[in-house]
Design a protein around this motif. Structure first.
Motif, PDB file in Angstrom:
ATOM      1  N   SER A 330      18.258  36.074  25.788  1.00 13.14           N
ATOM      2  CA  SER A 330      19.657  36.412  25.461  1.00 13.14           C
ATOM      3  C   SER A 330      20.206  37.545  26.325  1.00 13.14           C
ATOM      4  O   SER A 330      20.596  38.605  25.828  1.00 13.14           O
ATOM      5  CB  SER A 330      19.774  36.794  23.980  1.00 13.14           C
ATOM      6  OG  SER A 330      19.267  35.777  23.148  1.00 13.14           O
ATOM      7  N   PRO A 331      20.283  37.365  27.650  1.00  9.20           N
ATOM      8  CA  PRO A 331      20.786  38.451  28.504  1.00  9.20           C
ATOM      9  C   PRO A 331      22.257  38.740  28.239  1.00  9.20           C
ATOM     10  O   PRO A 331      23.013  37.883  27.786  1.00  9.20           O
ATOM     11  CB  PRO A 331      20.577  37.907  29.921  1.00  9.20           C
ATOM     12  CG  PRO A 331      20.598  36.419  29.755  1.00  9.20           C
ATOM     13  CD  PRO A 331      19.956  36.154  28.426  1.00  9.20           C
ATOM     14  N   ASP A 332      22.644  39.974  28.523  1.00  8.04           N
ATOM     15  CA  ASP A 332      24.052  40.350  28.384  1.00  8.04           C
ATOM     16  C   ASP A 332      24.899  39.636  29.438  1.00  8.04           C
ATOM     17  O   ASP A 332      26.041  39.265  29.177  1.00  8.04           O
ATOM     18  CB  ASP A 332      24.205  41.865  28.539  1.00  8.04           C
ATOM     19  CG  ASP A 332      23.535  42.611  27.416  1.00  8.04           C
ATOM     20  OD1 ASP A 332      24.199  42.880  26.400  1.00  8.04           O
ATOM     21  OD2 ASP A 332      22.325  42.901  27.534  1.00  8.04           O
ATOM     22  N   LEU A 333      24.329  39.469  30.629  1.00  5.62           N
ATOM     23  CA  LEU A 333      25.031  38.784  31.707  1.00  5.62           C
ATOM     24  C   LEU A 333      24.028  37.934  32.473  1.00  5.62           C
ATOM     25  O   LEU A 333      22.999  38.441  32.928  1.00  5.62           O
ATOM     26  CB  LEU A 333      25.693  39.793  32.651  1.00  5.62           C
ATOM     27  CG  LEU A 333      26.395  39.234  33.896  1.00  5.62           C
ATOM     28  CD1 LEU A 333      27.502  38.267  33.519  1.00  5.62           C
ATOM     29  CD2 LEU A 333      26.950  40.367  34.758  1.00  5.62           C
ATOM     30  N   LEU A 334      24.335  36.656  32.613  1.00  7.13           N
ATOM     31  CA  LEU A 334      23.481  35.716  33.337  1.00  7.13           C
ATOM     32  C   LEU A 334      24.295  35.130  34.489  1.00  7.13           C
ATOM     33  O   LEU A 334      25.383  34.581  34.276  1.00  7.13           O
ATOM     34  CB  LEU A 334      22.991  34.609  32.399  1.00  7.13           C
ATOM     35  CG  LEU A 334      22.186  33.462  33.003  1.00  7.13           C
ATOM     36  CD1 LEU A 334      20.964  33.967  33.763  1.00  7.13           C
ATOM     37  CD2 LEU A 334      21.763  32.475  31.907  1.00  7.13           C
ATOM     38  N   ILE A 335      23.768  35.273  35.701  1.00  9.05           N
ATOM     39  CA  ILE A 335      24.458  34.816  36.912  1.00  9.05           C
ATOM     40  C   ILE A 335      23.531  33.870  37.666  1.00  9.05           C
ATOM     41  O   ILE A 335      22.358  34.174  37.858  1.00  9.05           O
ATOM     42  CB  ILE A 335      24.800  36.008  37.829  1.00  9.05           C
ATOM     43  CG1 ILE A 335      25.726  37.002  37.117  1.00  9.05           C
ATOM     44  CG2 ILE A 335      25.427  35.538  39.139  1.00  9.05           C
ATOM     45  CD1 ILE A 335      25.784  38.366  37.787  1.00  9.05           C
ATOM     46  N   ARG A 423      25.162  36.258  26.521  1.00 10.75           N
ATOM     47  CA  ARG A 423      26.467  36.722  26.053  1.00 10.75           C
ATOM     48  C   ARG A 423      27.571  36.361  27.046  1.00 10.75           C
ATOM     49  O   ARG A 423      28.713  36.103  26.655  1.00 10.75           O
ATOM     50  CB  ARG A 423      26.432  38.233  25.840  1.00 10.75           C
ATOM     51  CG  ARG A 423      25.538  38.678  24.684  1.00 10.75           C
ATOM     52  CD  ARG A 423      25.571  40.175  24.500  1.00 10.75           C
ATOM     53  NE  ARG A 423      26.920  40.659  24.220  1.00 10.75           N
ATOM     54  CZ  ARG A 423      27.245  41.953  24.138  1.00 10.75           C
ATOM     55  NH1 ARG A 423      26.315  42.880  24.332  1.00 10.75           N
ATOM     56  NH2 ARG A 423      28.484  42.310  23.880  1.00 10.75           N
ATOM     57  N   SER A 424      27.229  36.355  28.335  1.00  4.86           N
ATOM     58  CA  SER A 424      28.193  36.000  29.371  1.00  4.86           C
ATOM     59  C   SER A 424      27.433  35.283  30.481  1.00  4.86           C
ATOM     60  O   SER A 424      26.344  35.704  30.870  1.00  4.86           O
ATOM     61  CB  SER A 424      28.875  37.264  29.914  1.00  4.86           C
ATOM     62  OG  SER A 424      29.851  36.926  30.882  1.00  4.86           O
ATOM     63  N   TYR A 425      28.033  34.188  30.986  1.00  2.05           N
ATOM     64  CA  TYR A 425      27.369  33.385  32.014  1.00  2.05           C
ATOM     65  C   TYR A 425      28.372  33.034  33.106  1.00  2.05           C
ATOM     66  O   TYR A 425      29.517  32.680  32.815  1.00  2.05           O
ATOM     67  CB  TYR A 425      26.806  32.103  31.393  1.00  2.05           C
ATOM     68  CG  TYR A 425      26.356  31.063  32.393  1.00  2.05           C
ATOM     69  CD1 TYR A 425      25.411  31.353  33.373  1.00  2.05           C
ATOM     70  CD2 TYR A 425      26.893  29.764  32.360  1.00  2.05           C
ATOM     71  CE1 TYR A 425      25.007  30.388  34.286  1.00  2.05           C
ATOM     72  CE2 TYR A 425      26.483  28.791  33.270  1.00  2.05           C
ATOM     73  CZ  TYR A 425      25.547  29.112  34.239  1.00  2.05           C
ATOM     74  OH  TYR A 425      25.149  28.161  35.145  1.00  2.05           O
ATOM     75  N   ALA A 456      31.858  44.347  40.135  1.00  3.12           N
ATOM     76  CA  ALA A 456      32.099  44.082  38.718  1.00  3.12           C
ATOM     77  C   ALA A 456      30.938  44.575  37.859  1.00  3.12           C
ATOM     78  O   ALA A 456      31.153  45.135  36.773  1.00  3.12           O
ATOM     79  CB  ALA A 456      32.322  42.587  38.510  1.00  3.12           C
ATOM     80  N   ILE A 457      29.708  44.378  38.336  1.00  6.33           N
ATOM     81  CA  ILE A 457      28.539  44.823  37.561  1.00  6.33           C
ATOM     82  C   ILE A 457      28.477  46.337  37.507  1.00  6.33           C
ATOM     83  O   ILE A 457      28.208  46.917  36.440  1.00  6.33           O
ATOM     84  CB  ILE A 457      27.259  44.237  38.192  1.00  6.33           C
ATOM     85  CG1 ILE A 457      27.213  42.717  38.016  1.00  6.33           C
ATOM     86  CG2 ILE A 457      26.007  44.864  37.567  1.00  6.33           C
ATOM     87  CD1 ILE A 457      26.130  42.026  38.822  1.00  6.33           C
TER      88      ILE A 457
END
Length: 463
Positions: A330-335, A423-425, A456-457
Motif C-alpha cells: 500500500s505505497p503512498d505513491l506508486l509510479i 493511495r496514488s498511482y 512533484a515528489i
C-alpha cells in the motif's frame, strides 16, 4: 560539492569568462549603436541583427574572442527553453558567462548542460565542450545532480543490448543503490518462476536469465514512494516477431528501468523524506523452443489469468507482476515508467509522453512542474469502458486485444488491474528516445518525465 566533469563552473569563476549577451530584434539597434566602429562593421558584415536562434562572435583588437551575441525571441514559447543550447555546438572551447536576461535562465543553463552530452563508449573522445559559469542565482549542485542523472539514463539506453542485458542492468542498479547505501535483492530462478510467473515466462526463452531487481532506501516509517521500471533489455517481439525495422531501436526497451534509476538517484541525492522502493523486472523477450506463445494463458502473481493475444505486448506482463508486488504494501505513491506502446507515439509523437492517473492533485502538480523544467508530458485518461477491448473469452484479460484501437489507453488499463491498494498511482508511457536532434536533446537515448516527477515528489514530501 565534489568536482564534476560536467562543464558548469562555479559562479566565482565568472571573472575572465567570455560574456554571452542575449539580445532581441527590438533591443539590438540600441545595443549596436553602443559598440565601437570596428565591432559594428564586423557585425554588419556577418548579417547579425538579433534574429532569434542566431549568434555573432565579436573579436577584440588582438583577434581573440571578446563577446558573443545571441538572438532570443521577444516572447518565450513553450518548449523553447533549451534553444540557448545551440551555442554549445558552435562556440570554441572556452569559459563563458551569461551577461543579460533570459526568459528561462534555469532552462537555458540546463539545456546547455544536456547539449554537452556525448556517448563515446565505442569511439574516440570528441573535443571538450565549452564551459558555462553557473549564474549565482541558480543552485549549481541541483543542476549538476539533475544532469548527471539524465546522462546516466542516456548512457544506459544508448548501450547496445549485447552490453546491456539483464546482468548489466542489475549491475547498474547495484551501482545506484550502493552509492546511496540502499538495500538491494535480486529474485531469479525457481523463486522467480513461482512468485513472479509472468516475469519468468517472458524471459525464459533467453539464455540471459530473467530476474526482478528490488531495492529500498530511507526510513521504514516514512511515506512510501515506489518506482517500477520496465526492463526489457531487448525485444524481438517473441514469436509474434517484429520486422527488422522494428528491432533497430529495441535496445531502448529498458528505457523505463533506466528512467526509474535516474529518478531514484535524484531522490536519494536530495535526501527526500520518504521511503523509496525501486522494482525492475529485467528480461529479454527472445525466440526459442520454450518461448511463450500466442493463445497461452498465464497466471500472474496477483492471480489474474491473462490470455496472450500477442507476444510483443510483453512489457505489460512483466510490469503486472512487479506492480502487484509494489501494491501489496500500500505505497503512498506508486509510479511506473515503460516504453510500452507505439500507440502513444502515434497519438503524441516522440517528445510528449502520456501519463495516466486518477489523482487530480498529482496530475496538476506534474503538469505544473513539467512546464517549469521543460520536461513535457500530457495527461491521458484511464477510460474504463475500454476494458471491453482487452476482454478474453477464456481468461480474465487479454494482453493485447483484437481491435487495435486506443492501444496506449488499453495498456494503461491492463496495468491498473494490478493496482488496488496504492493511495496514488501514475503510469508513464515513455519513448526514451530522441529520433532527431534538438537543442539540449541529442539523437539517441533520452530521459523523459523524471524532472517533472522529481519536482512533484520533492514538493509533496519535502527535503
Amino acid at each position: 560539492m565534489p568536482e564534476t566533469s560536467l562543464p558548469l563552473l562555479p559562479a566565482n569563476r565568472a571573472q575572465g569568462a567570455i560574456p554571452i549577451l542575449p539580445v532581441t530584434l527590438k533591443s539590438w539597434p540600441g545595443i549596436e549603436r553602443s559598440l565601437d566602429k570596428a565591432a559594428r562593421t564586423w557585425l554588419k558584415a556577418s548579417g547579425f541583427v538579433g534574429q532569434p536562434g542566431r549568434h555573432a562572435l565579436v573579436p577584440d583588437k588582438a583577434g581573440n574572442l571578446h563577446q558573443v551575441f545571441y538572438g532570443i525571441a521577444e516572447t518565450a514559447k513553450p518548449g523553447e527553453a533549451f534553444d540557448f543550447a545551440r551555442l554549445v555546438r558552435v562556440l570554441p572551447d572556452a569559459a563563458y558567462r551569461i551577461d543579460g536576461e533570459l526568459p528561462d535562465l534555469r532552462g537555458a543553463v540546463m539545456g546547455w548542460l544536456l547539449e554537452t552530452y556525448r556517448f563515446e563508449r565505442y569511439r574516440k573522445p570528441s573535443t571538450p565542450a565549452p564551459r558555462l559559469v553557473c549564474p549565482s542565482e541558480l543552485d549549481r549542485a541541483a543542476l549538476l545532480t539533475a544532469a548527471e542523472a539524465h546522462f546516466m539514463v542516456r548512457d544506459l539506453v544508448n548501450t547496445p543490448s549485447a552490453d546491456m542485458g539483464p546482468d548489466e542492468l542489475e549491475k547498474a542498479a547495484r551501482q545506484v543503490a550502493s552509492r546511496h547505501r540502499a538495500k538491494l535483492r535480486v529474485i531469479a530462478g525457481e523463486k522467480l518462476r513461482r512468485d513472479f510467473p509472468m516475469v519468468h515466462t517472458v524471459g525464459q526463452a533467453s539464455p540471459r536469465r530473467p530476474r526482478l531487481i528490488d531495492f529500498t532506501w530511507g526510513p521504514a516509517r516514512a511515506p512510501k514512494v515506489t518506482l517500477v521500471g520496465k526492463g526489457v533489455c531487448f525485444d524481438t517481439g517473441g514469436l509474434d516477431i517484429k520486422p527488422a525495422s522494428g528491432m533497430l531501436t529495441m535496445k531502448k526497451d529498458m528505457g523505463g528501468a533506466a528512467n526509474v534509476l535516474g529518478l531514484a538517484q535524484m531522490i536519494m541525492a536530495a535526501r527526500l523524506k520518504l521511503r523509496l522502493r525501486v522494482l525492475i523486472p529485467a528480461v529479454e523477450n527472445s525466440i526459442a523452443g520454450n518461448a511463450f506463445r500466442p493463445g497461452d494463458v498465464l497466471t500472474s502473481r496477483k492471480g489474474i489469468r491473462v490470455e496472450i493475444g500477442n507476444t510483443d505486448a510483453e512489457g505489460r506482463l512483466v510490469l503486472g507482476d512487479a506492480l502487484a508486488l509494489a501494491d501489496e504494501e500500500s505505497p503512498d505513491l506508486l509510479i511506473d515508467m515503460a516504453t510500452l506502446t507505439g500507440a502513444a507515439r502515434v497519438a503524441l509523437g516522440p517528445d510528449l509522453p502520456p501519463f495516466y492517473t486518477d489523482d487530480e492533485g498529482l496530475a496538476a502538480d506534474l503538469a505544473r512542474h513539467a512546464m517549469a523544467v521543460n520536461d513535457p508530458i500530457w495527461r491521458m485518461p484511464f477510460w474504463a469502458p475500454y476494458y471491453a477491448l482487452i476482454e478474453s473469452n477464456i481468461a480474465e484479460l487479454n494482453n493485447a486485444g483484437e481491435s487495435g484501437f486506443a492501444g496506449s489507453v488499453t495498456a494503461a488499463l491492463f496495468l491498473k488491474r494490478f493496482v488496488e491498494r496504492a493511495r496514488s498511482y501514475v503510469h508513464f508511457d515513455i519513448f526514451a528516445w530522441t529520433p532527431a536532434a534538438k537543442p539540449g536533446r541529442p539523437k539517441g537515448g533520452e530521459a523523459q518525465a523524471i524532472h517533472a516527477l522529481f519536482g512533484a515528489i520533492a514538493e509533496r514530501y519535502g527535503k
